[in-house]
Design a protein around this motif. Structure first.
Motif, PDB file in Angstrom:
ATOM      1  N   THR A 180       0.866  -1.179   0.000  1.00  0.00           N
ATOM      2  CA  THR A 180       0.000   0.000   0.000  1.00  0.00           C
ATOM      3  C   THR A 180       0.900   1.225   0.000  1.00  0.00           C
ATOM      4  OG1 THR A 180      -1.766  -1.126   1.207  1.00  0.00           O
ATOM      5  CG2 THR A 180      -1.777   1.280   1.234  1.00  0.00           C
ATOM      6  N   ILE A 181       0.765   2.057  -1.016  1.00  0.00           N
ATOM      7  CA  ILE A 181       1.591   3.262  -1.121  1.00  0.00           C
ATOM      8  C   ILE A 181       0.772   4.449  -0.626  1.00  0.00           C
ATOM      9  CG2 ILE A 181       2.809   4.811  -2.690  1.00  0.00           C
ATOM     10  CD1 ILE A 181       3.448   2.431  -4.446  1.00  0.00           C
ATOM     11  N   GLY A 207      -3.096   3.951  -2.418  1.00  0.00           N
ATOM     12  CA  GLY A 207      -3.619   2.849  -3.215  1.00  0.00           C
ATOM     13  C   GLY A 207      -2.823   1.574  -3.023  1.00  0.00           C
ATOM     14  N   GLU A 208      -3.400   0.477  -3.483  1.00  0.00           N
ATOM     15  CA  GLU A 208      -2.735  -0.819  -3.420  1.00  0.00           C
ATOM     16  C   GLU A 208      -2.037  -1.095  -4.748  1.00  0.00           C
ATOM     17  OE1 GLU A 208      -4.633  -4.070  -0.898  1.00  0.00           O
ATOM     18  OE2 GLU A 208      -6.392  -2.966  -1.617  1.00  0.00           O
ATOM     19  N   TYR A 209      -0.874  -1.735  -4.648  1.00  0.00           N
ATOM     20  CA  TYR A 209      -0.047  -2.009  -5.821  1.00  0.00           C
ATOM     21  C   TYR A 209       0.584  -3.387  -5.684  1.00  0.00           C
ATOM     22  CZ  TYR A 209      -0.244   3.064  -6.613  1.00  0.00           C
ATOM     23  OH  TYR A 209      -0.665   4.345  -6.827  1.00  0.00           O
ATOM     24  N   ILE A 210       0.979  -3.941  -6.834  1.00  0.00           N
ATOM     25  CA  ILE A 210       1.810  -5.133  -6.833  1.00  0.00           C
ATOM     26  C   ILE A 210       3.172  -4.746  -7.375  1.00  0.00           C
ATOM     27  CG2 ILE A 210       0.984  -5.886  -9.132  1.00  0.00           C
ATOM     28  CD1 ILE A 210       1.479  -8.786  -8.166  1.00  0.00           C
ATOM     29  N   VAL A 211       4.219  -5.269  -6.752  1.00  0.00           N
ATOM     30  CA  VAL A 211       5.591  -4.955  -7.146  1.00  0.00           C
ATOM     31  C   VAL A 211       6.230  -6.195  -7.764  1.00  0.00           C
ATOM     32  CG1 VAL A 211       7.856  -4.157  -6.365  1.00  0.00           C
ATOM     33  CG2 VAL A 211       5.770  -3.337  -5.227  1.00  0.00           C
ATOM     34  N   ARG A 268       2.598  -1.865 -10.216  1.00  0.00           N
ATOM     35  CA  ARG A 268       1.334  -1.748 -10.958  1.00  0.00           C
ATOM     36  C   ARG A 268       0.152  -1.641  -9.989  1.00  0.00           C
ATOM     37  NH1 ARG A 268       1.584  -6.638 -15.281  1.00  0.00           N
ATOM     38  NH2 ARG A 268       0.686  -5.163 -16.753  1.00  0.00           N
ATOM     39  N   PRO A 269      -0.816  -0.788 -10.293  1.00  0.00           N
ATOM     40  CA  PRO A 269      -1.972  -0.617  -9.404  1.00  0.00           C
ATOM     41  C   PRO A 269      -2.909  -1.825  -9.467  1.00  0.00           C
ATOM     42  CG  PRO A 269      -2.286   0.657 -11.389  1.00  0.00           C
ATOM     43  CD  PRO A 269      -0.885   0.105 -11.464  1.00  0.00           C
TER      44      PRO A 269
END
Length: 322
Positions: A149-150, A256-260, A317-318
């Protein structure tokens, strides 16, 4: 000739190291000549051929860039900063700053406006020389994936709706006055409080500068079927109130939530395309549904791209819950 691109890359990296160490005796052409085993005149000529500028001019402007950031970030006296970076007097420092940026050190300290600082030269660029070392069939096993979460922040950037990739982005930006790579990177280097800035502690850290893609209806349709505008800029705190260069945009990015997708350190000159393909394969193969997520294609969501070979390569990516 290609070997000299590598030599000049080593030279500019050593220059930054020695500037930080205040080791002026190691920053002369004579010292480099002795270390490299070539005549000073030959090294000087090769440096100019590859970099497009005289060694002494690059060294002076690079020292000045370090000094200007210290004016911005510290309360040291201007004379101490001048002497620490090899200027013989306050007057010499003032002249150099005025000649390069049209502003005196005291004026800049009073009002730190954006300046196009001399960023580190990168002559050894795999995008230019095609030294990729990849056949496109790499396993993605070296790529880590995790969700984050950024927090909300700001993003200061320039934007292009038509470019396809890093090289094409800067080719197109170079046609717009004041938006070429050297000017934009120099301006971003002068911006304070960047979230991803390492403080100049490592070579090629980029001073917190990153690529990004914003989902915009008028953007170019990418391979994922999303209209994206390609961007280059810096992340800033949500409460940032500092200067904004006139050719740039400052936007709010909500939490927002993201995948790294992250790959560790790698040899930039030999493995750049190999690592890129590993990450691309990992992104194509990832099963979002198995984790209860999906790629978020909502207009306005932002994708970040970090490229720092000494630390990592990341695509962020979001996502959203299914």
């Amino acid at each position: 000739m290609e070997q000299w691109y590598e030599y000049v890359q080593q030279m500019v990296e050593e220059i930054d190291i020695h500037i930080r160490q205040k080791a002026d005796e190691a920053l002369t052409l004579s010292a480099l000549s002795e270390k490299m085993g070539y005549a000073t005149s030959y090294i000087s000529r090769k440096f100019r051929e590859i970099s497009g500028m005289q060694f002494r001019d690059y060294l002076r402007l690079r020292k000045l860039a370090f000094a200007v950031k210290e004016i911005r970030d510290s309360d040291k006296s201007l004379l101490d900063i001048a002497l620490n970076y090899g200027f013989s007097s306050h007057e010499a420092f003032t002249r150099a700053c005025k000649d390069a940026y049209g502003i005196t050190p005291s004026e800049y300290r009073a009002k730190p406006v954006p300046l196009a600082l001399r960023t580190i030269i990168k002559p050894l660029d795999c995008y230019l020389h095609g030294n990729c070392g990849s056949d496109g069939n790499e396993s993605s096993e070296n790529v880590k994936t995790y969700f984050v979460t950024i927090p909300a922040h700001k993003f200061l950037h320039i934007k292009n709706y038509e470019s396809i990739g890093y090289w094409d982005f800067w080719q197109k930006q170079s046609l717009i006055p004041g938006q070429d790579c050297e000017t934009v990177c120099g301006l971003l280097d002068s911006i304070p409080d960047k979230l991803d800035d390492l403080g100049g502690g490592e070579i090629n850290s980029g001073s917190g500068q990153i690529m990004a893609f914003i989902n915009e209806p008028t953007g170019r349709i990418c391979s994922w079927g999303i209209p994206l505008a390609e961007c280059y800029g810096v992340r800033l705190p949500l409460d940032y109130q500092g200067p904004v260069p006139k050719q740039m945009q400052l936007i709010d990015v909500p939490e927002g939530e993201y995948i790294v997708f992250e790959h560790g350190p790698f040899d930039y000159t030999a493995e750049n395309c190999l690592v890129e393909n590993r990450i691309e394969n990992a992104m194509r193969a990832f099963d979002y549904g198995a984790y209860g997520y999906e790629l978020d294609m909502t207009p306005g969501r932002i994708f970040y791209f970090y490229h720092d070979c000494q630390r990592f390569w990341k695509y962020i990516r979001p996502v959203k819950k299914v």
